[in-house]
Design a protein around this motif. Sequence first.
Motif, PDB file in Angstrom:
ATOM      1  N   PHE A  78      32.536  21.406 -13.063  1.00 11.37           N
ATOM      2  CA  PHE A  78      33.274  22.667 -13.101  1.00 11.37           C
ATOM      3  C   PHE A  78      32.488  23.708 -12.324  1.00 11.37           C
ATOM      4  CE2 PHE A  78      34.866  26.648 -14.976  1.00 11.37           C
ATOM      5  CZ  PHE A  78      36.235  26.428 -14.883  1.00 11.37           C
ATOM      6  N   ILE A  79      33.155  24.369 -11.389  1.00  9.53           N
ATOM      7  CA  ILE A  79      32.508  25.377 -10.540  1.00  9.53           C
ATOM      8  C   ILE A  79      33.393  26.613 -10.456  1.00  9.53           C
ATOM      9  CG2 ILE A  79      31.664  25.928  -8.222  1.00  9.53           C
ATOM     10  CD1 ILE A  79      31.121  22.982  -7.771  1.00  9.53           C
ATOM     11  N   ILE A  80      32.767  27.797 -10.563  1.00 12.74           N
ATOM     12  CA  ILE A  80      33.440  29.061 -10.295  1.00 12.74           C
ATOM     13  C   ILE A  80      32.705  29.733  -9.142  1.00 12.74           C
ATOM     14  CG2 ILE A  80      34.115  31.326 -11.165  1.00 12.74           C
ATOM     15  CD1 ILE A  80      33.990  30.205 -13.998  1.00 12.74           C
ATOM     16  N   LEU A  81      33.448  30.109  -8.104  1.00 13.77           N
ATOM     17  CA  LEU A  81      32.881  30.840  -6.968  1.00 13.77           C
ATOM     18  C   LEU A  81      33.491  32.236  -6.904  1.00 13.77           C
ATOM     19  CD1 LEU A  81      33.176  28.200  -4.078  1.00 13.77           C
ATOM     20  CD2 LEU A  81      31.269  28.509  -5.651  1.00 13.77           C
ATOM     21  N   TYR A  91      27.838  20.453 -14.937  1.00 18.94           N
ATOM     22  CA  TYR A  91      28.122  19.022 -14.891  1.00 18.94           C
ATOM     23  C   TYR A  91      27.937  18.455 -16.287  1.00 18.94           C
ATOM     24  CZ  TYR A  91      27.961  19.879  -9.921  1.00 18.94           C
ATOM     25  OH  TYR A  91      28.225  20.400  -8.671  1.00 18.94           O
ATOM     26  N   PHE A  92      28.725  17.452 -16.614  1.00 23.37           N
ATOM     27  CA  PHE A  92      28.797  16.979 -17.992  1.00 23.37           C
ATOM     28  C   PHE A  92      28.549  15.472 -18.053  1.00 23.37           C
ATOM     29  CE2 PHE A  92      31.393  20.678 -17.284  1.00 23.37           C
ATOM     30  CZ  PHE A  92      31.158  21.491 -18.374  1.00 23.37           C
ATOM     31  N   ASN A 233      46.434   6.974  -0.630  1.00 23.32           N
ATOM     32  CA  ASN A 233      45.178   7.316   0.014  1.00 23.32           C
ATOM     33  C   ASN A 233      44.560   8.451  -0.795  1.00 23.32           C
ATOM     34  OD1 ASN A 233      45.448   5.467   2.136  1.00 23.32           O
ATOM     35  ND2 ASN A 233      46.725   6.886   3.292  1.00 23.32           N
ATOM     36  N   ILE A 234      43.444   8.155  -1.453  1.00 25.44           N
ATOM     37  CA  ILE A 234      42.821   9.101  -2.371  1.00 25.44           C
ATOM     38  C   ILE A 234      41.516   9.614  -1.768  1.00 25.44           C
ATOM     39  CG2 ILE A 234      41.921   9.447  -4.708  1.00 25.44           C
ATOM     40  CD1 ILE A 234      44.857   8.736  -4.689  1.00 25.44           C
ATOM     41  N   TYR A 235      41.328  10.921  -1.830  1.00 26.39           N
ATOM     42  CA  TYR A 235      40.073  11.485  -1.335  1.00 26.39           C
ATOM     43  C   TYR A 235      39.061  11.561  -2.467  1.00 26.39           C
ATOM     44  CZ  TYR A 235      37.011  14.019   1.805  1.00 26.39           C
ATOM     45  OH  TYR A 235      35.963  14.358   2.618  1.00 26.39           O
ATOM     46  N   PHE A 236      37.841  11.120  -2.164  1.00 27.03           N
ATOM     47  CA  PHE A 236      36.722  11.185  -3.103  1.00 27.03           C
ATOM     48  C   PHE A 236      35.639  12.065  -2.501  1.00 27.03           C
ATOM     49  CE2 PHE A 236      38.843   7.383  -4.464  1.00 27.03           C
ATOM     50  CZ  PHE A 236      38.522   7.195  -5.796  1.00 27.03           C
ATOM     51  N   SER A 237      35.100  12.986  -3.295  1.00 27.84           N
ATOM     52  CA  SER A 237      33.996  13.825  -2.827  1.00 27.84           C
ATOM     53  C   SER A 237      33.286  14.434  -4.023  1.00 27.84           C
ATOM     54  CB  SER A 237      34.504  14.942  -1.909  1.00 27.84           C
ATOM     55  OG  SER A 237      35.014  16.041  -2.667  1.00 27.84           O
ATOM     56  N   THR A 238      32.235  15.183  -3.736  1.00 22.19           N
ATOM     57  CA  THR A 238      31.572  15.964  -4.770  1.00 22.19           C
ATOM     58  C   THR A 238      32.422  17.188  -5.100  1.00 22.19           C
ATOM     59  OG1 THR A 238      30.367  17.315  -3.160  1.00 22.19           O
ATOM     60  CG2 THR A 238      29.301  15.265  -3.911  1.00 22.19           C
ATOM     61  N   ALA A 239      32.106  17.801  -6.240  1.00 23.04           N
ATOM     62  CA  ALA A 239      32.796  19.041  -6.625  1.00 23.04           C
ATOM     63  C   ALA A 239      32.499  20.150  -5.620  1.00 23.04           C
ATOM     64  CB  ALA A 239      32.380  19.450  -8.026  1.00 23.04           C
ATOM     65  N   ARG A 240      31.274  20.170  -5.096  1.00 26.16           N
ATOM     66  CA  ARG A 240      30.924  21.203  -4.119  1.00 26.16           C
ATOM     67  C   ARG A 240      31.746  21.077  -2.846  1.00 26.16           C
ATOM     68  NH1 ARG A 240      24.674  23.124  -3.722  1.00 26.16           N
ATOM     69  NH2 ARG A 240      24.485  24.031  -5.801  1.00 26.16           N
ATOM     70  N   SER A 241      32.086  19.854  -2.459  1.00 27.66           N
ATOM     71  CA  SER A 241      32.918  19.693  -1.265  1.00 27.66           C
ATOM     72  C   SER A 241      34.317  20.235  -1.505  1.00 27.66           C
ATOM     73  CB  SER A 241      32.976  18.217  -0.863  1.00 27.66           C
ATOM     74  OG  SER A 241      31.771  17.824  -0.242  1.00 27.66           O
ATOM     75  N   MET A 242      34.852  20.014  -2.703  1.00 25.68           N
ATOM     76  CA  MET A 242      36.143  20.619  -3.032  1.00 25.68           C
ATOM     77  C   MET A 242      36.036  22.138  -2.987  1.00 25.68           C
ATOM     78  SD  MET A 242      38.623  20.229  -6.409  1.00 25.68           S
ATOM     79  CE  MET A 242      39.348  18.615  -6.078  1.00 25.68           C
ATOM     80  N   VAL A 336      36.939  25.055  -9.350  1.00 23.71           N
ATOM     81  CA  VAL A 336      37.076  23.602  -9.229  1.00 23.71           C
ATOM     82  C   VAL A 336      36.867  22.963 -10.592  1.00 23.71           C
ATOM     83  CG1 VAL A 336      35.953  21.520  -8.335  1.00 23.71           C
ATOM     84  CG2 VAL A 336      36.362  23.481  -6.818  1.00 23.71           C
ATOM     85  N   ARG A 337      37.736  22.041 -10.938  1.00 19.27           N
ATOM     86  CA  ARG A 337      37.545  21.211 -12.123  1.00 19.27           C
ATOM     87  C   ARG A 337      37.806  19.760 -11.761  1.00 19.27           C
ATOM     88  NH1 ARG A 337      39.991  17.168 -15.745  1.00 19.27           N
ATOM     89  NH2 ARG A 337      38.928  17.417 -17.744  1.00 19.27           N
ATOM     90  N   MET A 338      36.855  18.894 -12.029  1.00 16.58           N
ATOM     91  CA  MET A 338      37.026  17.456 -11.883  1.00 16.58           C
ATOM     92  C   MET A 338      36.725  16.797 -13.217  1.00 16.58           C
ATOM     93  SD  MET A 338      35.180  16.658  -8.213  1.00 16.58           S
ATOM     94  CE  MET A 338      36.125  16.751  -6.684  1.00 16.58           C
ATOM     95  N   GLY A 339      37.444  15.729 -13.531  1.00 20.64           N
ATOM     96  CA  GLY A 339      37.177  15.052 -14.787  1.00 20.64           C
ATOM     97  C   GLY A 339      38.247  14.058 -15.154  1.00 20.64           C
ATOM     98  N   GLY A 340      38.292  13.738 -16.442  1.00 23.23           N
ATOM     99  CA  GLY A 340      39.293  12.824 -16.969  1.00 23.23           C
ATOM    100  C   GLY A 340      40.513  13.579 -17.464  1.00 23.23           C
ATOM    101  N   ASP A 341      41.494  12.846 -17.875  1.00 24.29           N
ATOM    102  CA  ASP A 341      42.741  13.416 -18.378  1.00 24.29           C
ATOM    103  C   ASP A 341      42.471  14.278 -19.606  1.00 24.29           C
ATOM    104  OD1 ASP A 341      45.404  13.863 -19.134  1.00 24.29           O
ATOM    105  OD2 ASP A 341      45.453  12.001 -20.285  1.00 24.29           O
ATOM    106  N   ALA A 342      43.000  15.499 -19.580  1.00 24.87           N
ATOM    107  CA  ALA A 342      42.812  16.425 -20.699  1.00 24.87           C
ATOM    108  C   ALA A 342      43.871  16.244 -21.780  1.00 24.87           C
ATOM    109  CB  ALA A 342      42.822  17.866 -20.201  1.00 24.87           C
TER     110      ALA A 342
END
Length: 365
Positions: A78-81, A91-92, A233-242, A336-342
């Motif tokens: 989770f990132i706030i800019l 990070y969790f 076609n799925i994009y994979f990256s770090t949270a910082r890249s998002m 940004v939020r990345m994770g599993g299904d809420a």
Amino acid sequence: MTRYFLFTVSFVLLLLLGCSTDQINTNNEEETGTPTTSYFPPIDSNLWESISTEELGWNLTAEQPLYDFLVENDTDAFIILKNGRIVWEKYFGDFTQDDNHAWNSAGKTLTAMTVGIAQEEGFLNLDDSTVDYLGEGWSSMSLEQEQAVTIRNHLTMSTGLDYATGDIFCYDPECLLFKNEPNTFWYYHNAPYTLLDQIVTGATDVAFKDYFYKKIRDKIGMQGLWVSIGYNNIYFSTARSMARFGILNLNNGVWDNEIILGDTTFLRDMKNTSQNMNPSYGYLWWLNGKLSYKAPGSEATFNGKLIENAPNDLYAGLGKNDQKLYVVPSQDLVIVRMGGDAGEAQLGPSSFDNELWGLLNDLMQ
């Protein structure tokens, strides 16, 4: 897909990209006051300026409830800019700053900008027929019906293709059947979206992935890879890249004085209502603040704005299992939020959005 699969793919991607898990968070530059100028993290460094919630005058007592909510809802990153600077970066579990995660349908936003660049460079026009780039027989429709479908229809979920075939991801010709005239009905149909990759490839004579890497990813310091999984076609990256991609959009296609996408008409249309059936959808971006919206998996129209607690000018990339990229121009925010299904397993918007923004409002008051 299972969480174990995500982490396995993430590990492979780390090897491919040469990421190092011994990097540390070095966003430690001292800030004085509250900067209002846009900040762009360097493209060849892990350095990233930060500003604290205290410096921003935010409500410090609201940080713990937000953190607890993210933990309870299976969040990985989770990132706030604010103006491009990191306010919050969490990070969790075992997930780290260097781990890669699936964007799922939040990655549609990457495709939207890639199409815009291809148009700006003269390779295609949004009003061109799909047949021009995929050839005749890309579907099971008649040639006349095929010719009526344009690139813009693929961008706006308005192709008229039958979404009740049993597999909304299948783009084999036998799965692509006529249901409605283009521009007459909106439905969240993944297959026509995925065909945009082939359209860009056909227009530029460069593989879609490579075109994206050259025109966007590498220019703004993102990392990550497009990975083919079944029809998707799925994009994979770090949270910082998002987060970097969020900054690019917050700054209207410009990265630190370099124009990545300069077509202001496309940029405006991408982030505004793109058709008259679902006011809350642009060019593969979800839009807040409209009078109604349609949701994936449904033909119904729902009254009210997409995320009641969020700012009206928010636009978002929203992916399955609650992958979130929020951009709020009025507040210079990227989240940004990345994770599993809420909890709802939705392809796009979910109740998680509204609950999260209620807590974010408490923090930023």
